[in-house]
Write a protein that holds these residues in place. Structure first.
Motif, PDB file in Angstrom:
ATOM      1  N   GLY A  71      60.446  61.844 110.027  1.00  0.00           N
ATOM      2  CA  GLY A  71      61.252  60.939 109.226  1.00  0.00           C
ATOM      3  C   GLY A  71      60.756  60.768 107.797  1.00  0.00           C
ATOM      4  N   VAL A  72      60.142  61.829 107.259  1.00  0.00           N
ATOM      5  CA  VAL A  72      59.625  61.769 105.886  1.00  0.00           C
ATOM      6  C   VAL A  72      60.216  62.938 105.089  1.00  0.00           C
ATOM      7  CG1 VAL A  72      57.484  60.633 106.596  1.00  0.00           C
ATOM      8  CG2 VAL A  72      57.534  63.115 106.359  1.00  0.00           C
ATOM      9  N   PRO A  73      60.316  62.784 103.770  1.00  0.00           N
ATOM     10  CA  PRO A  73      60.812  63.886 102.946  1.00  0.00           C
ATOM     11  C   PRO A  73      59.718  64.904 102.648  1.00  0.00           C
ATOM     12  CG  PRO A  73      60.384  61.983 101.576  1.00  0.00           C
ATOM     13  CD  PRO A  73      60.128  61.557 103.003  1.00  0.00           C
ATOM     14  N   VAL A  74      60.156  66.044 102.122  1.00  0.00           N
ATOM     15  CA  VAL A  74      59.255  67.070 101.614  1.00  0.00           C
ATOM     16  C   VAL A  74      59.413  67.089 100.101  1.00  0.00           C
ATOM     17  CG1 VAL A  74      58.782  69.560 101.520  1.00  0.00           C
ATOM     18  CG2 VAL A  74      59.381  68.476 103.699  1.00  0.00           C
ATOM     19  N   VAL A  75      58.284  67.132  99.399  1.00  0.00           N
ATOM     20  CA  VAL A  75      58.279  67.253  97.945  1.00  0.00           C
ATOM     21  C   VAL A  75      57.655  68.617  97.633  1.00  0.00           C
ATOM     22  CG1 VAL A  75      57.467  66.291  95.768  1.00  0.00           C
ATOM     23  CG2 VAL A  75      57.999  64.750  97.685  1.00  0.00           C
ATOM     24  N   PRO A  76      58.481  69.643  97.424  1.00  0.00           N
ATOM     25  CA  PRO A  76      57.936  70.997  97.271  1.00  0.00           C
ATOM     26  C   PRO A  76      57.368  71.281  95.889  1.00  0.00           C
ATOM     27  CG  PRO A  76      60.319  71.075  97.135  1.00  0.00           C
ATOM     28  CD  PRO A  76      59.942  69.640  97.405  1.00  0.00           C
ATOM     29  N   LEU A  77      56.053  71.207  95.761  1.00  0.00           N
ATOM     30  CA  LEU A  77      55.386  71.604  94.523  1.00  0.00           C
ATOM     31  C   LEU A  77      55.063  73.091  94.534  1.00  0.00           C
ATOM     32  CD1 LEU A  77      52.969  68.619  93.806  1.00  0.00           C
ATOM     33  CD2 LEU A  77      55.367  68.919  93.153  1.00  0.00           C
ATOM     34  N   CYS A  78      55.033  73.690  95.706  1.00  0.00           N
ATOM     35  CA  CYS A  78      54.815  75.129  95.843  1.00  0.00           C
ATOM     36  C   CYS A  78      56.060  75.867  95.344  1.00  0.00           C
ATOM     37  CB  CYS A  78      54.568  75.472  97.310  1.00  0.00           C
ATOM     38  SG  CYS A  78      54.669  77.226  97.692  1.00  0.00           S
ATOM     39  N   PRO A  79      55.918  76.809  94.414  1.00  0.00           N
ATOM     40  CA  PRO A  79      57.089  77.523  93.905  1.00  0.00           C
ATOM     41  C   PRO A  79      57.901  78.223  94.996  1.00  0.00           C
ATOM     42  CG  PRO A  79      55.191  77.955  92.512  1.00  0.00           C
ATOM     43  CD  PRO A  79      54.684  77.202  93.717  1.00  0.00           C
ATOM     44  N   TYR A  80      57.227  78.801  95.988  1.00  0.00           N
ATOM     45  CA  TYR A  80      57.977  79.481  97.049  1.00  0.00           C
ATOM     46  C   TYR A  80      58.809  78.479  97.843  1.00  0.00           C
ATOM     47  CZ  TYR A  80      59.569  81.901 101.061  1.00  0.00           C
ATOM     48  OH  TYR A  80      60.407  82.401 102.025  1.00  0.00           O
ATOM     49  N   VAL A  81      58.200  77.377  98.263  1.00  0.00           N
ATOM     50  CA  VAL A  81      58.928  76.392  99.064  1.00  0.00           C
ATOM     51  C   VAL A  81      60.058  75.773  98.245  1.00  0.00           C
ATOM     52  CG1 VAL A  81      58.764  74.253 100.401  1.00  0.00           C
ATOM     53  CG2 VAL A  81      56.943  75.959 100.557  1.00  0.00           C
ATOM     54  N   ALA A  82      59.826  75.541  96.956  1.00  0.00           N
ATOM     55  CA  ALA A  82      60.884  74.997  96.094  1.00  0.00           C
ATOM     56  C   ALA A  82      62.063  75.969  96.016  1.00  0.00           C
ATOM     57  CB  ALA A  82      60.328  74.704  94.710  1.00  0.00           C
ATOM     58  N   ALA A  83      61.788  77.249  95.858  1.00  0.00           N
ATOM     59  CA  ALA A  83      62.858  78.251  95.804  1.00  0.00           C
ATOM     60  C   ALA A  83      63.576  78.341  97.149  1.00  0.00           C
ATOM     61  CB  ALA A  83      62.292  79.609  95.404  1.00  0.00           C
ATOM     62  N   TRP A  84      62.821  78.285  98.246  1.00  0.00           N
ATOM     63  CA  TRP A  84      63.426  78.323  99.574  1.00  0.00           C
ATOM     64  C   TRP A  84      64.346  77.115  99.748  1.00  0.00           C
ATOM     65  CZ3 TRP A  84      63.893  75.320 103.847  1.00  0.00           C
ATOM     66  CH2 TRP A  84      64.333  75.939 105.019  1.00  0.00           C
ATOM     67  N   ALA A  85      63.896  75.951  99.318  1.00  0.00           N
ATOM     68  CA  ALA A  85      64.695  74.731  99.449  1.00  0.00           C
ATOM     69  C   ALA A  85      66.003  74.842  98.663  1.00  0.00           C
ATOM     70  CB  ALA A  85      63.887  73.523  98.977  1.00  0.00           C
ATOM     71  N   GLU A  86      65.949  75.448  97.488  1.00  0.00           N
ATOM     72  CA  GLU A  86      67.171  75.632  96.694  1.00  0.00           C
ATOM     73  C   GLU A  86      68.167  76.534  97.411  1.00  0.00           C
ATOM     74  OE1 GLU A  86      66.557  76.863  92.652  1.00  0.00           O
ATOM     75  OE2 GLU A  86      65.118  75.240  92.289  1.00  0.00           O
ATOM     76  N   ARG A  87      67.669  77.520  98.139  1.00  0.00           N
ATOM     77  CA  ARG A  87      68.543  78.445  98.873  1.00  0.00           C
ATOM     78  C   ARG A  87      69.050  77.853 100.184  1.00  0.00           C
ATOM     79  NH1 ARG A  87      64.244  81.776  97.717  1.00  0.00           N
ATOM     80  NH2 ARG A  87      63.722  82.002  99.922  1.00  0.00           N
ATOM     81  N   HIS A  88      68.415  76.775 100.667  1.00  0.00           N
ATOM     82  CA  HIS A  88      68.767  76.180 101.959  1.00  0.00           C
ATOM     83  C   HIS A  88      68.951  74.659 101.837  1.00  0.00           C
ATOM     84  CE1 HIS A  88      66.651  79.953 102.896  1.00  0.00           C
ATOM     85  NE2 HIS A  88      67.522  80.038 103.884  1.00  0.00           N
ATOM     86  N   PRO A  89      69.864  74.213 100.980  1.00  0.00           N
ATOM     87  CA  PRO A  89      70.006  72.768 100.763  1.00  0.00           C
ATOM     88  C   PRO A  89      70.423  71.998 102.022  1.00  0.00           C
ATOM     89  CG  PRO A  89      71.839  73.947  99.774  1.00  0.00           C
ATOM     90  CD  PRO A  89      70.835  74.980 100.208  1.00  0.00           C
ATOM     91  N   ASP A  90      71.053  72.683 102.972  1.00  0.00           N
ATOM     92  CA  ASP A  90      71.438  72.019 104.218  1.00  0.00           C
ATOM     93  C   ASP A  90      70.231  71.694 105.089  1.00  0.00           C
ATOM     94  OD1 ASP A  90      71.269  74.866 104.347  1.00  0.00           O
ATOM     95  OD2 ASP A  90      72.167  74.808 106.353  1.00  0.00           O
ATOM     96  N   GLU A  91      69.146  72.428 104.936  1.00  0.00           N
ATOM     97  CA  GLU A  91      67.930  72.204 105.720  1.00  0.00           C
ATOM     98  C   GLU A  91      66.843  71.510 104.922  1.00  0.00           C
ATOM     99  OE1 GLU A  91      66.639  75.611 108.275  1.00  0.00           O
ATOM    100  OE2 GLU A  91      68.159  76.666 107.091  1.00  0.00           O
TER     101      GLU A  91
END
Length: 111
Positions: A71-91
């Motif tokens: 029940g907590v958010p993810v704050v992606p400071l890692c460039p890879y995870v940030a890019a992955w998050a942009e490609r998967h906004p539903d997840e």
């Protein structure tokens, strides 16, 4: 990515991908407690012999799933995870800007 297990080593701040007893990739992260709880990935590594097998993406997906279960958010400071998050906004829902600022400040302070 068959035969790869993903496990959380919270004490070490690592989400690890393990194949045949060997860590083949991991995301380094820390848990932010203030102004609210969040998981903050800062670095993703996949061993060269295991690149191109979807391991980094599976690690990112599991990090968001783990955060969701807690029940907590993810704050992606890692460039890879940030890019992955942009490609998967539903997840990978976007984090509150105040949490992003707090995570960046903590990361700078602990370098």
């Amino acid at each position: 990515m068959s035969g790869v297990e993903i496990r959380d080593d919270r004490a070490a701040g690592r989400l690890e991908a393990v194949a045949e007893g060997e860590v083949v990739g991991h995301i380094e992260y820390f848990a932010l407690d203030s102004p609210a709880r969040a998981l903050v990935p800062v670095h993703t590594i996949v061993e060269p012999a295991h690149e191109g097998q979807g391991i980094a993406g599976s690690l990112a997906r599991e990090l968001y799933a783990l955060a969701g279960r807690e029940g907590v958010p993810v704050v992606p400071l890692c460039p890879y995870v940030a890019a992955w998050a942009e490609r998967h906004p539903d997840e990978a829902p976007a984090a509150d800007p105040a949490l992003v600022a707090a995570a960046k400040e903590r990361a700078r302070a602990h370098r």
